[in-house]
Structure formats: structure tokens, C-alpha cells
Motif scaffolding. Sequence first.
Motif, PDB file in Angstrom:
ATOM      1  N   CYS A  69       0.837  -1.217   0.000  1.00 29.11           N
ATOM      2  CA  CYS A  69       0.000   0.000   0.000  1.00 29.11           C
ATOM      3  C   CYS A  69       0.871   1.267   0.000  1.00 29.11           C
ATOM      4  N   THR A  70       1.949   1.226  -0.769  1.00 24.45           N
ATOM      5  CA  THR A  70       2.847   2.373  -0.870  1.00 24.45           C
ATOM      6  C   THR A  70       2.444   3.244  -2.057  1.00 24.45           C
ATOM      7  N   PRO A  71       2.317   4.550  -1.879  1.00 26.63           N
ATOM      8  CA  PRO A  71       1.945   5.422  -2.997  1.00 26.63           C
ATOM      9  C   PRO A  71       3.064   5.475  -4.043  1.00 26.63           C
ATOM     10  N   LYS A  72       2.715   5.926  -5.234  1.00 23.34           N
ATOM     11  CA  LYS A  72       3.696   5.959  -6.330  1.00 23.34           C
ATOM     12  C   LYS A  72       4.710   7.082  -6.167  1.00 23.34           C
TER      13      LYS A  72
ATOM     14  N   PHE B  67      14.030   6.301  -0.390  1.00 24.66           N
ATOM     15  CA  PHE B  67      13.161   6.111   0.781  1.00 24.66           C
ATOM     16  C   PHE B  67      11.811   5.532   0.367  1.00 24.66           C
ATOM     17  N   LEU B  68      11.282   6.001  -0.759  1.00 26.78           N
ATOM     18  CA  LEU B  68      10.009   5.475  -1.244  1.00 26.78           C
ATOM     19  C   LEU B  68      10.142   4.002  -1.614  1.00 26.78           C
ATOM     20  N   LEU B  69      11.205   3.649  -2.327  1.00 32.08           N
ATOM     21  CA  LEU B  69      11.441   2.252  -2.689  1.00 32.08           C
ATOM     22  C   LEU B  69      11.645   1.395  -1.442  1.00 32.08           C
ATOM     23  N   GLY B  70      12.228   1.999  -0.403  1.00 31.33           N
ATOM     24  CA  GLY B  70      12.401   1.268   0.849  1.00 31.33           C
ATOM     25  C   GLY B  70      11.076   0.762   1.396  1.00 31.33           C
TER      26      GLY B  70
ATOM     27  N   GLU C 242      14.005  11.503   8.167  1.00 32.54           N
ATOM     28  CA  GLU C 242      14.875  10.340   8.005  1.00 32.54           C
ATOM     29  C   GLU C 242      14.932   9.492   9.272  1.00 32.54           C
ATOM     30  N   VAL C 243      14.809  10.138  10.423  1.00 31.21           N
ATOM     31  CA  VAL C 243      14.733   9.390  11.683  1.00 31.21           C
ATOM     32  C   VAL C 243      13.485   8.510  11.669  1.00 31.21           C
ATOM     33  N   ILE C 244      12.375   9.080  11.228  1.00 32.96           N
ATOM     34  CA  ILE C 244      11.108   8.341  11.171  1.00 32.96           C
ATOM     35  C   ILE C 244      11.191   7.202  10.160  1.00 32.96           C
ATOM     36  N   TYR C 245      11.769   7.463   8.994  1.00 33.74           N
ATOM     37  CA  TYR C 245      11.905   6.403   7.996  1.00 33.74           C
ATOM     38  C   TYR C 245      12.761   5.265   8.547  1.00 33.74           C
ATOM     39  N   TRP C 246      13.863   5.634   9.191  1.00 32.30           N
ATOM     40  CA  TRP C 246      14.759   4.622   9.774  1.00 32.30           C
ATOM     41  C   TRP C 246      14.000   3.738  10.758  1.00 32.30           C
ATOM     42  N   TYR C 247      13.200   4.365  11.617  1.00 27.09           N
ATOM     43  CA  TYR C 247      12.441   3.611  12.614  1.00 27.09           C
ATOM     44  C   TYR C 247      11.447   2.659  11.932  1.00 27.09           C
TER      45      TYR C 247
ATOM     46  N   GLN D 218       9.814  -2.620  10.390  1.00 31.42           N
ATOM     47  CA  GLN D 218       9.023  -3.117   9.257  1.00 31.42           C
ATOM     48  C   GLN D 218       7.584  -2.591   9.277  1.00 31.42           C
ATOM     49  N   GLN D 219       7.464  -1.290   9.470  1.00 31.00           N
ATOM     50  CA  GLN D 219       6.171  -0.626   9.370  1.00 31.00           C
ATOM     51  C   GLN D 219       6.150   0.194   8.089  1.00 31.00           C
ATOM     52  N   GLY D 220       4.970   0.323   7.495  1.00 35.05           N
ATOM     53  CA  GLY D 220       4.854   0.880   6.163  1.00 35.05           C
ATOM     54  C   GLY D 220       4.860   2.393   6.048  1.00 35.05           C
ATOM     55  N   TYR D 221       4.637   2.830   4.806  1.00 36.74           N
ATOM     56  CA  TYR D 221       4.683   4.244   4.449  1.00 36.74           C
ATOM     57  C   TYR D 221       3.710   5.078   5.275  1.00 36.74           C
ATOM     58  N   TYR D 222       2.484   4.577   5.470  1.00 32.44           N
ATOM     59  CA  TYR D 222       1.474   5.389   6.146  1.00 32.44           C
ATOM     60  C   TYR D 222       1.737   5.521   7.644  1.00 32.44           C
ATOM     61  N   LYS D 223       2.461   4.570   8.219  1.00 32.71           N
ATOM     62  CA  LYS D 223       2.900   4.724   9.601  1.00 32.71           C
ATOM     63  C   LYS D 223       3.905   5.874   9.675  1.00 32.71           C
TER      64      LYS D 223
END
Length: 406
Positions: free
Chosen positions: A100-103, A131-134, A164-169, A174-179
Motif C-alpha cells: 500500500c505504498t503510494p507511487k 526512501f520510497l522504494l524502501g 529520516e529518523v522516522i523512515y529509519w524507525y 518493518q512498518q509501512g509508508y502510512y505509519k
Amino acid sequence: MKNRMQDLDFEQTVAFDKVEDYEFTRRAAQRFRQVVSLDTFEDEDADVIFHYLYKEMELVSFGDHLKRYIYERAELSEPFSEIPQEVYKEIIIDSFKETCTPKSMNPTSTKLSALVNNWLNQASVKRETVFLLGFGLRMTVEDVSDFLTRVLKEQDFDFHNPNEVIYWYCYSTQQGYYKAEELKKKYETMKSVESKSSEVLYNDKICLDTEDKIMDYLARLKAKRDDPMSEKSQAFKEFSVLLYHAKEIIAGLYQHDEEEKGGTKIWTADKITPSDVEKVICSGIPINKMGNLKKMSASILAKHFSQKRFSRQRITNILSHKLPVERFDLITLEFFIISQEMEDEDPYNRYRHFLDEIQKILLRCGMGEIYIVNPYECFLLMCLLTDCPLAVFSEIWEKSYEEMEE
């Protein structure tokens, strides 16, 4: 991240009778060893290196790295070179739908299929795309780190950047884009928490494995966001130290020339300008009528060197915080310093010393180790194995402009 030093040690006796076509690092290391072991390398070093860079070296694009990542993750059995791009495209699109990751992280009318095609064909992409591909490919935090440092050749996760801190977390847990989007909104509305100015926000001893810990960290980070980040960044500190060291060396060269001609001027590091640094390090690059270095596009090695040169404008922009310090800057300065201070040393000792020093610097800056697949880094390593590294460095730059004019 696994240590790749073994891939760079050309004295190894590992037999690469069959290096798979997706093993970019091993293949590049093999070719590196072959080139520096040629009988002609010692006497015709600049010609040999230039020929390898221009005629033989494989330029590995972001798209190639992305395909290899998917190839290994999906455990595809067919030979890497025989898999059509459509297969990778379908895997990415399916994964984005499943997660469920946006484009895109920004509004766009471009279809996902077109964006994916673009990613698979691009020489490089923006940091945000990684980051999006992540999220879209369910990458681990190590996977994303690898793409940032080795593929984009940029710094690792920036723990002074709240996003970037949030993306790293989120990758770590293993939580998704919307988290991640939810946490970014929380950060925007949360109150900041003051901490001691001398307190280091992030280091290896801090454990950020729960949402409460992350939000507490972000609250303290928010209180420091007004500080001039670039002044405090490790990369800027390292750059400043290396630049001053380089200026000391250049002042010594100028002083020697001054004494040779019977002059009385006293040269010190403080008197060395960015123009002086450019003049010495970029001596092989021709200048135009305005006194500036000729455009990078006039060099046939422009793609190999990612359009970068250590010009006075670049140095000035870094010092005034208009440009970030990149690994290119640190590696170039360290190369210059080692090439001068160890000019009369055994080439292999010089090479090893450079690697030992620059790996520590890059590690402190979160930029990942020297990567042999990167043409510029491979170029500097080869120069260090010659009798006169800086002279060979300059000669190859000069050749790259002459070839274009023919």
C-alpha cells in the motif's frame, strides 16, 4: 553493513574464473587487480588507467543496482542478463500494491508503471526515491542504508533530519509508508523538549526501538532544529580539518618556490585561498578565457566522475553552506594529502594507508566505505599505486579534455 575491504585487496588469490554478471563489486575488484598488475602499468600508468576508465570500465547505474537487488531478493533462477525489464517492473508494481505504498511522496499524475520504468533506467535518482522504494519493496534498514551510501554515494540516514529518523524507525520495525506519515504529522504538532546543548542526540549507544523512544528523540531534536546543521555536521568538521591540512601542504609548496626564486614572502595555510587549492588539485583541467575551469561536459569522463570537480566555487559554496559536503570532497582531499605526504613511500603502503584513513573518515560521517564500483574512487585508488599519484591524477584529467577536442 558487511566489510568490503576484502574485495579491494588485489593481493588476494581468490580465483574468479566465473564472476556472475550481476556481481558488480567482485567483477570491478577483479578488473582492478588485473589492470594494476599489467606489465605496462608501471611505465605507462596514466595511459593504462585512462584507457581502462574510458574504454573498459563498466558504469553501473542506479537501475542496474535496483535490478540486482530485486534479482537477489526474488531469488530468480534465470541468468541475470536474460531477464527482461518487464519482470522487474511487475515485481516492483506488485510489491507497491501489496505494501500500500503510494507511487510518489509528492502529488503526480504520472502512472506508477512509467515511474518504475524510469527508476529501472536511471543513472541516478533523488534520495527521496530511495526512501520510497524502501517502503514499496519492504527493504530492511540495512538495504536502504546500502542504497544511500554505495549506490547514491551519499551519507547514511541523517539523524538530525526528523523525516529520516522516522523512515529509519519504520524500516527497522518493518512498518509501512502510512505509519511514517502518521509519525511525521505527530512530529509537526508535538512540543519540543530542550536538552543540554552539549548533549549528543544520536550515537551508537542510544536505543530507538519503540515509538515512545522515537517520539522522545524527535521532541529533543525539534528543539535543536534552529541550529545551523551544516556547521555541526561531522562531514563539515572532517572537511574543515582536511582542507586546512591541504592548505598547509600547499603553503609549503609555495614557500619552497618562494625560496627558490629568492623571495621573502612567508606562506601559511591561512593565506591559501580556494583558488590556490583549485590551482594545485585541478592543475590538469584546462581553464577558459574567464579563468574558470572548462565545463565538465567538455570532459569525456564527465559521467565517470559524476560531474564533480574540486573547483574554487565548490569549495567556497561548501564553506558558506550553500552545498553539502559529499564523500567526493573528503576522498579528494585525503587523496591529495596522502599523495603529497607519502610521495616517496612504497605505492602499496601508500594505497593501504589511504584506505585505512579514508574508511575511518567516511565511517564517522555515515557515508559508507570506499566502493570500487564507483569510477572516481577506483580512479583515485589506481593513481595511488603509481609512482607520482598527483601527477598521474592531473594527466588523466588533462587527457579527458584533449580526447573530447579531437
